[in-house]
Design an enzyme around this catalytic site. Structure first.
Site, PDB file in Angstrom:
ATOM      1  N   HIS A   1      -2.152  25.550 -28.840  1.00  0.00           N
ATOM      2  CA  HIS A   1      -2.924  24.554 -29.593  1.00  0.00           C
ATOM      3  C   HIS A   1      -4.438  24.751 -29.422  1.00  0.00           C
ATOM      4  O   HIS A   1      -5.221  24.251 -30.226  1.00  0.00           O
ATOM      5  CB  HIS A   1      -2.478  23.120 -29.262  1.00  0.00           C
ATOM      6  CG  HIS A   1      -2.986  22.575 -27.965  1.00  0.00           C
ATOM      7  ND1 HIS A   1      -2.388  22.820 -26.765  1.00  0.00           N
ATOM      8  CD2 HIS A   1      -4.042  21.780 -27.686  1.00  0.00           C
ATOM      9  CE1 HIS A   1      -3.041  22.204 -25.806  1.00  0.00           C
ATOM     10  NE2 HIS A   1      -4.060  21.554 -26.339  1.00  0.00           N
TER      11      HIS A   1
ATOM     12  N   ASP B   1      22.379  17.170 -31.670  1.00  0.00           N
ATOM     13  CA  ASP B   1      22.311  17.710 -30.324  1.00  0.00           C
ATOM     14  C   ASP B   1      22.087  19.213 -30.481  1.00  0.00           C
ATOM     15  O   ASP B   1      22.996  19.947 -30.879  1.00  0.00           O
ATOM     16  CB  ASP B   1      23.621  17.415 -29.583  1.00  0.00           C
ATOM     17  CG  ASP B   1      23.636  18.020 -28.193  1.00  0.00           C
ATOM     18  OD1 ASP B   1      22.709  18.799 -27.874  1.00  0.00           O
ATOM     19  OD2 ASP B   1      24.570  17.714 -27.428  1.00  0.00           O
TER      20      ASP B   1
ATOM     21  N   HIS C   1      -3.770  29.219 -22.880  1.00  0.00           N
ATOM     22  CA  HIS C   1      -5.046  28.755 -23.442  1.00  0.00           C
ATOM     23  C   HIS C   1      -6.245  29.561 -22.933  1.00  0.00           C
ATOM     24  O   HIS C   1      -7.103  29.990 -23.700  1.00  0.00           O
ATOM     25  CB  HIS C   1      -5.292  27.287 -23.106  1.00  0.00           C
ATOM     26  CG  HIS C   1      -4.128  26.388 -23.415  1.00  0.00           C
ATOM     27  ND1 HIS C   1      -3.364  26.533 -24.536  1.00  0.00           N
ATOM     28  CD2 HIS C   1      -3.586  25.338 -22.732  1.00  0.00           C
ATOM     29  CE1 HIS C   1      -2.414  25.602 -24.549  1.00  0.00           C
ATOM     30  NE2 HIS C   1      -2.526  24.871 -23.463  1.00  0.00           N
TER      31      HIS C   1
ATOM     32  N   GLU D   1      -9.554  19.035 -16.036  1.00  0.00           N
ATOM     33  CA  GLU D   1      -8.892  17.809 -16.487  1.00  0.00           C
ATOM     34  C   GLU D   1      -8.993  16.765 -15.390  1.00  0.00           C
ATOM     35  O   GLU D   1      -9.018  17.115 -14.202  1.00  0.00           O
ATOM     36  CB  GLU D   1      -7.420  18.087 -16.780  1.00  0.00           C
ATOM     37  CG  GLU D   1      -7.193  19.111 -17.866  1.00  0.00           C
ATOM     38  CD  GLU D   1      -5.715  19.185 -18.268  1.00  0.00           C
ATOM     39  OE1 GLU D   1      -5.352  18.519 -19.237  1.00  0.00           O
ATOM     40  OE2 GLU D   1      -4.956  19.883 -17.587  1.00  0.00           O
TER      41      GLU D   1
ATOM     42  N   ASP E   1       0.797  27.136 -16.748  1.00  0.00           N
ATOM     43  CA  ASP E   1       0.632  26.053 -17.731  1.00  0.00           C
ATOM     44  C   ASP E   1      -0.641  26.238 -18.571  1.00  0.00           C
ATOM     45  O   ASP E   1      -0.650  25.925 -19.759  1.00  0.00           O
ATOM     46  CB  ASP E   1       0.568  24.710 -16.985  1.00  0.00           C
ATOM     47  CG  ASP E   1       0.446  23.520 -17.925  1.00  0.00           C
ATOM     48  OD1 ASP E   1       1.160  23.499 -18.947  1.00  0.00           O
ATOM     49  OD2 ASP E   1      -0.371  22.611 -17.646  1.00  0.00           O
TER      50      ASP E   1
HETATM   51  C1  BG6 Z   1      -1.128  21.750 -22.343  1.00  0.00           C
HETATM   52  C2  BG6 Z   1      -0.737  21.714 -20.894  1.00  0.00           C
HETATM   53  O1  BG6 Z   1      -0.741  22.973 -22.913  1.00  0.00           O
HETATM   54  O2  BG6 Z   1      -2.536  21.603 -22.462  1.00  0.00           O
HETATM   55  C3  BG6 Z   1      -1.207  20.428 -20.247  1.00  0.00           C
HETATM   56  O3  BG6 Z   1       0.666  21.819 -20.786  1.00  0.00           O
HETATM   57  C4  BG6 Z   1      -2.674  20.204 -20.482  1.00  0.00           C
HETATM   58  O4  BG6 Z   1      -0.919  20.420 -18.858  1.00  0.00           O
HETATM   59  C5  BG6 Z   1      -3.018  20.372 -21.963  1.00  0.00           C
HETATM   60  O5  BG6 Z   1      -2.993  18.888 -20.054  1.00  0.00           O
HETATM   61  C6  BG6 Z   1      -4.526  20.355 -22.156  1.00  0.00           C
HETATM   62  O6  BG6 Z   1      -4.803  20.303 -23.526  1.00  0.00           O
HETATM   63  P1  BG6 Z   1      -6.156  19.645 -24.056  1.00  0.00           P
HETATM   64  O7  BG6 Z   1      -6.111  19.899 -25.527  1.00  0.00           O
HETATM   65  O8  BG6 Z   1      -6.105  18.204 -23.675  1.00  0.00           O
HETATM   66  O9  BG6 Z   1      -7.262  20.366 -23.356  1.00  0.00           O
END
Ligand code: BG6
Length: 494
Positions: A183, A97, A245, A221, A240
Site C-alpha cells: 500500500h 468458507d 514498504h 509509528e 512486517d
Molecule cells: C502495514 C503493517 O503493512 O503497514 C503495519 O502490517 C503498519 O504493522 C502499517 O502499522 C503502516 O502503514 P501506514 O500506512 O500507517 O504507514
C-alpha cells in the site's frame, strides 16, 4: 519479464470480488476507498462489488456493515451523503468458507454467467487461505483471461513460503494479471518521489555517490500491537515493514531512470536495485543491524505497557529494526542507506532523508559559521512535504564577513494543493486493479529479491545470536540504533 499491458489496453472490471469483505482492512480502508471512487464517478456504473467472507450475512447485512464502516472510517472531506445509497446498491454478499473450494460455485449467481467479463478479485484474507481460494475460483470458472487478482500482504514469511503462494497463484493467473499490493506504493508522496526525481532536471546529476553522502529512511509509528497479536508476534518489524514498504522506498530512491512510467520499465529498474543490495549475513548481521522490543514507557504523554505485557507471554519478536544497507552498483558505491522502523516510537512519521556531500572547498574558511551540507527531506506522512535545506547568508553587517545559516526551501504539498482531498493509498490501488494497470504493484521477481535479502538477515541474526534489545516506549529504539549511525559520524534525522 514480459511487458504487462498498460492502462487503457485492458477493459475495466465490471465485477469486483472482495474476499475478507468484513475484515478490518476492508472496513477501514477498502470500503471507504471504493466509496470515494464511486462518489467521484471514477468507476463505471455497471461495476458490481461482491463481498465474501465467512460471516453468515445476506446482502442487506453486508450493506449495513459497509454503511457502518463508512460512518466510522470515512474522512470528513470524503463524506458525500448523497452517494451512499447508490454505493450500497452496488454491493452484494456471498457467505463463503474460503477453505472449502467446492463451495465456490455459490459465487456464480452474483458474478453472472458471462466468463468473458472483466473481473477483478481482491484477496484480503490470511495467506493460508490463498491456495484453497484459488482452487475454489478455478472450480467456479473465475480464472478466465479477463480475470485479474490482487493479493494483500503478507505473501509468505520467507522466500520459500512466498514461492509456494506465488506458484499457487501462477497456476491460475499469469504474472501480468497478478497484482501484489504494497500500500505504500499507493501513497501520493511515494509516487511524488518519482515526479521529484524524474520530472526535474535539478536533482539527477547529483543523485549518486558523488553527490550524496548517505540516505536515511525512517518509518516510525506510535502504535503498539493494536490487537494484531496473532499476526504480528513471530513476524516482527523486519518482515512486517522492512521487507516490503521500506525496501520499495529504497528501490524508488535508488533506481535508474526508467524509460517510461510503465509497469515493465518501472519494475525492471526497481528489481535491479533490490538485487544489488549487499547481503547482510552472518558476518555482518551484528554490525549492520539492530533490533529492539519496546518495554513500558510513555508515548505522547500517555503511559503504555511493554510488548510482553501486551502480549501476555515472553517473545523475542522485534518491534524495532535498523539496518545499514548498501546498493552495490556504480551509482551508489560507498553510500550507506540507513533504514529504521519501529512501533511505540516518539512520533508517527515516514520520511526519506538525503544528505548531500559537502562543498569541495569552503571559500568562507572557518568564518561565518559551520558550512552544512545540503539535505533533502521528503516527508510521506503524517503531512506531505519536500524540504531542501540550503545555506544562505544571515542578514546583517557583521565585520567578520558573512554569517551563514541553514534554511529550508519548503514545498508543503498540503498547502500547495490545499483544495485537493488527501486520498487513502488504497483508492489509487483499487482503481488501478479495476482498470488493470499493474505499475504500482509488486512483481514476483521484486518480492523474491526482497525476501532473499531479508532471509539472509534473519539467518545472520540466528547465527550471531542477535536478539531484540529493550527500548522504553516513546524513545527512538535501543541505544545501539544510535550507535549504528554515530559510528559513521551520522545522526539520525528525528
Ligand atoms: C502495514 C503493517 O503493512 O503497514 C503495519 O502490517 C503498519 O504493522 C502499517 O502499522 C503502516 O502503514 P501506514 O500506512 O500507517 O504507514
Amino acid at each position: 519479464m514480459t511487458e504487462a499491458p498498460a492502462r487503457g489496453a485492458v477493459l475495466p472490471a465490471t465485477r469486483l470480488l472482495l474476499f475478507g469483505a468484513t475484515g478490518d482492512l476492508a472496513q477501514r480502508m477498502l470500503l471507504p476507498s471504493l466509496f470515494s471512487l464511486h462518489a467521484e464517478g471514477l468507476v463505471a456504473p455497471e461495476l458490481k462489488i461482491i463481498g465474501t467472507a465467512r460471516s453468515p450475512l445476506d446482502d442487506a447485512g453486508f450493506r449495513q456493515v459497509a454503511a457502518d464502516s463508512l460512518d466510522k472510517f470515512l474522512a470528513p472531506d470524503a463524506r458525500k451523503p448523497d452517494s451512499i445509497a447508490s454505493f450500497l446498491d452496488r454491493l452484494s454478499y456471498v457467505p463463503l468458507d474460503a477453505s472449502q473450494p467446492e463451495n465456490f460455485t455459490a459465487l456464480t449467481g452474483p458474478v453472472g454467467a458471462d466468463r468473458d467479463m472483466p473481473i477483478a478479485i481482491y484477496l484480503s484474507t490470511a495467506p493460508s487461505l490463498f491456495g484453497s481460494t484459488i482452487e475454489g475460483l478455478r472450480r467456479a470458472g473465475l480464472d478466465g483471461p479477463n480475470v485479474r487478482i490482487g493479493l494483500e500482504k503478507p505473501l509468505g514469511h520467507d522466500l520459500a513460503s512466498s514461492a509456494v503462494i506465488n506458484d499457487a497463484v501462477a497456476a491460475a493467473y499469469p504474472e501480468q494479471r497478478t497484482f501484489r499490493i504494497d500500500h505504500y506504493l499507493g501513497k501520493e508522496t511515494v509516487q511524488n518521489l518519482l515526479a521529484l526525481r524524474f520530472a526535474n532536471r535539478l536533482f539527477e546529476p547529483l543523485w549518486n555517490a558523488e553527490g550524496i553522502e548517505h540516505v536515511q529512511i525512517t518509518v516510525s509509528e506510535t502504535v503498539g500491537l493494536e490487537g494484531r497479536v496473532s499476526y504480528y508476534d513471530g513476524v516482527g518489524a523486519l518482515r512486517d515493514m522492512l521487507q516490503n514498504h521500506m525496501l520499495q522506498l529504497l528501490a524508488l530512491v535508488a533506481m535508474e531512470p526508467p524509460a517510461t512510467f510503465g509497469p515493465a520499465a518501472v519494475r525492471d529498474e526497481k528489481v535491479k536495485v533490490l538485487r544489488s543490495l549487499r547481503p547482510i549475513d552472518r558476518a555482518t548481521a551484528a554490525s549492520h543491524s539492530v533490533t529492539g522490543q519496546y518495554a513500558e514507557g510513555a508515548v505522547a504523554g500517555q503511559a503504555v505497557p511493554g510488548y510482553i505485557d501486551e502480549l501476555g507471554r515472553a517473545s523475542d519478536t522485534e518491534t524495532f529494526v535498523a539496518v545499514k544497507a548498501h546498493v552495490d552498483n556504480w551509482r551508489w558505491h560507498g553510500v550507506p542507506f540507513y533504514l529504521r522502523t519501529g512501533k511505540r516510537l516518539p512520533n508517527r512519521h515516514s520520511e526519506i532523508y538525503i544528505q548531500f556531500r559537502e562543498v569541495p572547498h569552503s571559500i568562507f574558511g572557518g568564518r561565518g559559521g559551520v558550512l552544512q551540507s545540503n539535505k533533502l527531506v521528503i516527508r510521506l506522512q503524517p503531512e506531505e512535504s519536500i524540504r531542501l535545506l540550503v545555506m544562505v547568508k544571515e542578514p546583517g553587517l557583521g565585520r567578520e564577513g558573512i554569517t551563514l545559516r541553514e534554511v529550508p526551501l519548503d514545498l508543503s504539498l498540503t498547502s500547495a494543493f490545499a483544495g485537493f482531498r488527501r486520498r487513502i493509498a488504497y483508492e489509487r490501488l483499487l482503481l488501478d486493479l479495476i482498470e488493470g494497470d499493474p505499475t504500482l504493484f509488486v512483481r514476483r521477481d521484486e518480492v523474491e529479491a526482497q525476501w532473499e535479502w531479508i532471509d539472509a538477515i534473519r539467518d545472520g541474526w540466528k547465527a550471531a545470536n542477535v536478539t531484540p534489545r529493550p527500548y522504553a516506549a516513546g524513545t527512538w529504539g535501543p541505544s545501539a540504533a544510535i550507535a549504528l549511525t554515530e559510528r559513521d559520524g551520522v545522526h539520525w534525522h528525528d
